[in-house]
Design a protein around this motif. Structure first.
Motif: not given
Length: 184
Positions: A84, A86-87, A117, A121
């Motif tokens: 991931q 920047n999301w 995380h 996303q």
């Protein structure tokens, strides 16, 4: 009959850890009826999409697209491995997926995202893409959360097996799901 799975490394950053994760997945997902090949987008090195025709036509003018088409059509299913950023997901992965259309359709696919995380996303974004390409998303998808204690000063795993041990069962299940889905 042995089925071929293409494990696509979606990051091309020089400092990436995806080769370590990919090698671990290749070993952990192993099934007697599967061949799992690593497909490294850094080595494939596709330019930004430069075909005149839209991919759904299957008409490819560029030699690099024809080579990519030949490679991808030879696989029965795919694992998309990506971090991931920047999301979102890495641009080289989106570019590689966008080059083709029919070659992806109806083939089973799993997503393995990673980040501090887990890459949730990024996985959401890639999920939309694989659905648009008419791929068959599998139920086993991994989201690997990176722990700073498992990484050295360069951001690489100190001990890949130890760091990824919490995900071993899910990776084994992923291999079993590919075997089951492709058994027909």
């Amino acid at each position: 009959m042995t089925k071929k799975i293409g494990l696509i490394l979606g990051s091309t950053r020089p400092s990436r850890i995806s080769p370590s994760i990919a090698a671990w997945l290749q070993k952990t997902m192993a099934q007697p009826d599967l061949t799992i090949d690593l497909i490294d987008l850094a080595e494939i090195n596709l330019p930004l999409l430069d075909e005149v025709e839209i991919p759904s036509t299957g008409i490819y003018h560029e030699a690099h697209t024809q080579k990519w088409h030949q490679l991808i059509q030879g696989y029965d299913g795919f694992v998309l491995l990506f971090p991931q950023y920047n999301w979102g997901y890495p641009a080289p992965l989106k570019n590689a997926l966008d080059y083709l259309y029919k070659e992806w359709a109806h083939k089973p696919v799993s997503m393995v995202s990673y980040g501090h995380h887990g890459g949730f996303q990024a996985a959401q974004g890639v999920n939309l893409i694989i659905r648009g390409l008419k791929m068959r998303p599998l139920t086993n998808n991994l989201q690997i959360s990176l722990n700073g204690a498992d990484l050295d000063d360069q951001g690489h795993f100190i001990d890949t097996d130890q760091a990824l041990a919490p995900y071993a069962f899910n990776a084994q299940q992923l291999g079993a799901e590919f075997s089951h889905v492709l058994a027909d």
